[in-house]
Design a protein around this motif. Structure first.
Motif, PDB file in Angstrom:
ATOM      1  N   ASN A  12       0.848  -1.191   0.000  1.00 35.74           N
ATOM      2  CA  ASN A  12       0.000   0.000   0.000  1.00 35.74           C
ATOM      3  C   ASN A  12       0.886   1.245   0.000  1.00 35.74           C
ATOM      4  N   ALA A  13       0.859   1.944  -1.120  1.00 41.88           N
ATOM      5  CA  ALA A  13       1.799   3.047  -1.334  1.00 41.88           C
ATOM      6  C   ALA A  13       1.664   4.116  -0.253  1.00 41.88           C
ATOM      7  N   TRP A  14       0.422   4.440   0.119  1.00 42.50           N
ATOM      8  CA  TRP A  14       0.198   5.495   1.094  1.00 42.50           C
ATOM      9  C   TRP A  14       0.780   5.131   2.462  1.00 42.50           C
ATOM     10  N   ARG A  15       0.547   3.877   2.884  1.00 44.51           N
ATOM     11  CA  ARG A  15       1.052   3.473   4.201  1.00 44.51           C
ATOM     12  C   ARG A  15       2.576   3.411   4.229  1.00 44.51           C
ATOM     13  N   ARG A  16       3.182   3.110   3.066  1.00 44.02           N
ATOM     14  CA  ARG A  16       4.626   2.922   3.021  1.00 44.02           C
ATOM     15  C   ARG A  16       5.394   4.222   2.837  1.00 44.02           C
ATOM     16  N   ALA A  17       4.751   5.193   2.143  1.00 43.36           N
ATOM     17  CA  ALA A  17       5.483   6.331   1.578  1.00 43.36           C
ATOM     18  C   ALA A  17       6.502   6.966   2.539  1.00 43.36           C
ATOM     19  N   GLN A  18       6.062   7.403   3.705  1.00 43.76           N
ATOM     20  CA  GLN A  18       7.002   8.172   4.524  1.00 43.76           C
ATOM     21  C   GLN A  18       8.058   7.293   5.194  1.00 43.76           C
ATOM     22  N   PHE A  19       7.834   5.976   5.202  1.00 42.73           N
ATOM     23  CA  PHE A  19       8.817   5.084   5.833  1.00 42.73           C
ATOM     24  C   PHE A  19       9.711   4.377   4.817  1.00 42.73           C
ATOM     25  N   ALA A  20       9.453   4.644   3.518  1.00 40.46           N
ATOM     26  CA  ALA A  20      10.139   3.903   2.461  1.00 40.46           C
ATOM     27  C   ALA A  20      11.658   3.809   2.657  1.00 40.46           C
ATOM     28  N   PRO A  21      12.338   4.889   3.071  1.00 38.36           N
ATOM     29  CA  PRO A  21      13.800   4.789   3.176  1.00 38.36           C
ATOM     30  C   PRO A  21      14.283   3.800   4.242  1.00 38.36           C
ATOM     31  N   ILE A  22      13.424   3.432   5.170  1.00 38.17           N
ATOM     32  CA  ILE A  22      13.899   2.513   6.226  1.00 38.17           C
ATOM     33  C   ILE A  22      13.256   1.136   6.125  1.00 38.17           C
ATOM     34  N   LEU A  23      12.614   0.842   4.986  1.00 36.92           N
ATOM     35  CA  LEU A  23      11.997  -0.479   4.814  1.00 36.92           C
ATOM     36  C   LEU A  23      12.949  -1.425   4.082  1.00 36.92           C
ATOM     37  N   VAL A  24      12.786  -2.729   4.344  1.00 38.78           N
ATOM     38  CA  VAL A  24      13.638  -3.708   3.643  1.00 38.78           C
ATOM     39  C   VAL A  24      13.252  -3.745   2.168  1.00 38.78           C
ATOM     40  N   GLU A  25      14.216  -4.134   1.341  1.00 36.55           N
ATOM     41  CA  GLU A  25      13.984  -4.201  -0.102  1.00 36.55           C
ATOM     42  C   GLU A  25      12.904  -5.243  -0.391  1.00 36.55           C
ATOM     43  N   ASN A  26      11.993  -4.891  -1.274  1.00 40.02           N
ATOM     44  CA  ASN A  26      10.910  -5.821  -1.608  1.00 40.02           C
ATOM     45  C   ASN A  26      10.591  -5.698  -3.096  1.00 40.02           C
ATOM     46  N   HIS A  27      10.007  -6.764  -3.645  1.00 38.97           N
ATOM     47  CA  HIS A  27       9.701  -6.767  -5.083  1.00 38.97           C
ATOM     48  C   HIS A  27       8.222  -7.066  -5.294  1.00 38.97           C
ATOM     49  N   TYR A  28       7.632  -6.353  -6.241  1.00 38.67           N
ATOM     50  CA  TYR A  28       6.178  -6.410  -6.388  1.00 38.67           C
ATOM     51  C   TYR A  28       5.723  -6.952  -7.725  1.00 38.67           C
ATOM     52  N   ILE A  29       4.558  -7.601  -7.663  1.00 34.27           N
ATOM     53  CA  ILE A  29       3.790  -7.868  -8.877  1.00 34.27           C
ATOM     54  C   ILE A  29       2.394  -7.259  -8.652  1.00 34.27           C
ATOM     55  N   ASP A  30       1.588  -7.245  -9.707  1.00 36.11           N
ATOM     56  CA  ASP A  30       0.247  -6.677  -9.578  1.00 36.11           C
ATOM     57  C   ASP A  30      -0.649  -7.558  -8.714  1.00 36.11           C
ATOM     58  N   PRO A  31      -1.672  -6.955  -8.133  1.00 34.93           N
ATOM     59  CA  PRO A  31      -2.658  -7.791  -7.414  1.00 34.93           C
ATOM     60  C   PRO A  31      -3.460  -8.612  -8.411  1.00 34.93           C
ATOM     61  N   CYS A  32      -4.179  -9.605  -7.895  1.00 24.48           N
ATOM     62  CA  CYS A  32      -5.127 -10.342  -8.738  1.00 24.48           C
ATOM     63  C   CYS A  32      -6.500  -9.717  -8.455  1.00 24.48           C
ATOM     64  N   TYR A  33      -6.938  -8.851  -9.346  1.00 24.74           N
ATOM     65  CA  TYR A  33      -8.030  -7.917  -9.030  1.00 24.74           C
ATOM     66  C   TYR A  33      -8.865  -7.799 -10.302  1.00 24.74           C
ATOM     67  N   GLU A  34      -9.845  -8.698 -10.410  1.00 21.95           N
ATOM     68  CA  GLU A  34     -10.563  -8.845 -11.674  1.00 21.95           C
ATOM     69  C   GLU A  34     -11.241  -7.562 -12.141  1.00 21.95           C
TER      70      GLU A  34
END
Ligand code: PLP
Length: 447
Positions: free
Chosen positions: A145-167
């Motif tokens: 969730n971009a909004w929840r992550r945004a301000q903490f992004a510099p201190i979060l562990v590296e992660n890799h994303y794919i799209d949701p399954c969202y018909e």
């Protein structure tokens, strides 16, 4: 005046002073139907006598014993209860105090599993955009969730994303659900190839996406394909059922409906039903064996893991759900809720999608149904729906940012498993009024 740092500093919260079945009661005597179980927590409703009795009895026996010194009867009994009905392949359970802790434990177990096997190079997690896995740094790190992550992004562990399954938003107009499921799962395989399978620890996903997307189940065949991809490439599958698990979707574990068993699975919320803070991570036999034959420990721990009072609450909740066959009611009332939502919102100009399973439903709001255009995020329609519902004596769980963490609005429903037919009708009636009032207020505000 308050000395508490509340979630919203400038909001005046009513005081909850009582609970009774599906209702919460505030200090002014107002009753609210808890149609979201808070945040999909209160599966037995409030003040259930069997759970209160179990808590009192445990308090009289032993309230706390640190798990580096002792185990307790109640924790062992909870382990038996949970494993008796666990997804296939699960052999043990690790008890924590909530959903984020369950996810943190799963992430560390997954890493340690490969360390025990000598595969020290593995360091990547893959997860999905628009997922929510908790607010601690590790769980937020894999969350999408971009909004929840945004301000903490510099201190979060590296992660890799794919799209949701969202018909509703990702399936092509002429594509079948099955074909979409295969296409969405193929993204995982592509990401594994990109990172190198030997570097990947696990894929992390909510079986049914809860808070951030609003009760979005996987497309047909998607999870089974994901399971195969993980197995073929030797990476672990972590399913996060903190919100959708423990009966919420009509089966005890949501993944049962997709015929899939993960390597690690997290639960919380409905596990203790709100009577005490508790979560759990289910561990598959091969993961457990790697620890048992290797270092002989899971290198982790918190002061309150396996807390006897929390275990007593969870054991009483789970026994009640099983002995009173409440999942039958989840299925029956779930079907009623599905039909009632469709009847009420089928022709609503601002309801774009209704999706869910069991007693776990999401209603996605749009400015325009044809183009699926969301409302202007600056208007915070979801917040207005929440207060319009509260004014009508209804608790629902609306959220913004449905589409990309910023735009989009949905309302999440997760009523208690003890709901009767009249309660479902009342929930849909009040929800319809709240949505209409919130949208009408917006229009009035435009002029
Ligand atoms: N995982 C999922 C899927 C959740 O929905 C949540 C909470 O909403 C969490 C993890 C975090 O749980 P908690 O708030 O108990 O830490």
């Amino acid at each position: 005046m308050t000395r508490l740092l509340h979630r919203q500093i400038h909001h005046a919260y009513p005081r909850a002073v009582g609970g009774e079945g599906i209702h919460l009661i505030d200090a002014a005597g107002r009753r609210y139907i808890d149609a979201s179980g808070g945040a999909a927590v209160s599966c037995l409703g409030h003040q259930h006598p069997a759970v209160l009795a179990a808590l009192h009895a445990q308090l009289d026996q032993v309230a706390y014993a640190h798990t580096s010194f002792f185990t307790t009867d109640v924790a062992e009994a909870l382990g038996e209860e949970l494993l008796a009905q666990a997804p296939s392949g699960m052999s043990h359970v690790y008890l924590v105090s909530g959903g984020s802790e369950a996810v943190e434990a799963a992430l560390k177990m997954a890493r340690q599993y490969f360390v025990e096997r000598g595969e020290h190079q593995r360091r990547y997690f893959i997860s999905r955009r628009q997922s929510y896995h908790g607010n601690t740094l590790g769980a937020l790190g894999v969350g999408g969730n971009a909004w929840r992550r945004a301000q903490f992004a510099p201190i979060l562990v590296e992660n890799h994303y794919i799209d949701p399954c969202y018909e509703y938003r990702y399936r092509h107009p002429h594509e079948t659900g099955e074909a979409y499921g295969v296409r969405a799962a193929a993204e995982l395989e592509a990401k594994i190839h990109e990172l190198g399978a030997a570097n990947v620890i696990a894929f992390v996903a909510e079986t049914v996406v809860g808070a951030t997307l609003g009760a979005v189940p996987p497309a047909p065949g998607y999870l089974a394909r994901v399971r195969d991809i993980c197995t073929e490439h030797g990476i672990l599958l972590i399913l996060d059922e903190v919100m959708c698990g423990m009966g919420r979707t009509g089966t005890l574990h949501a993944c049962a409906q997709d015929g899939v068993a993960p390597d690690l699975m997290t639960v919380a919320k409905g596990l203790g039903g709100g009577y005490a803070p508790i979560g759990a991570t289910f561990v598959a036999r091969h993961v457990y064996d790697a620890f048992a034959k290797g270092s002989g420990m899971f290198q982790h721990g918190h002061t309150y893991v396996g807390h006897p009072l929390a275990c007593a609450a969870a054991l009483a909740v789970q026994r009640t759900v099983r002995e009173e066959r409440l999942l039958d009611n989840v299925q029956a009332r779930g079907t009623q809720l599905e039909q009632a939502l469709h009847a009420r919102f089928r022709d609503h100009p601002h309801v774009g999608d209704i999706r869910g399973r069991g007693l776990f439903w999401g209603v996605e709001l749009v400015a325009d149904r044809g183009s699926k255009l969301p409302f202007d995020p600056g208007r915070r329609l979801h917040a207005d729906i929440k207060s319009a519902a509260m004014q009508r004596g209804l608790m629902v769980y609306p959220m913004g940012g449905t589409i990309d963490g910023r735009a989009g609005d949905h309302v999440l429903l997760a009523p208690p498993f003890i709901c009767d037919a009249a309660a479902i009708d009342a929930i849909v009636l009040r929800l319809g009024e709240a949505i209409d009032a919130a949208i009408a207020d917006r229009r009035a505000g435009d002029h």
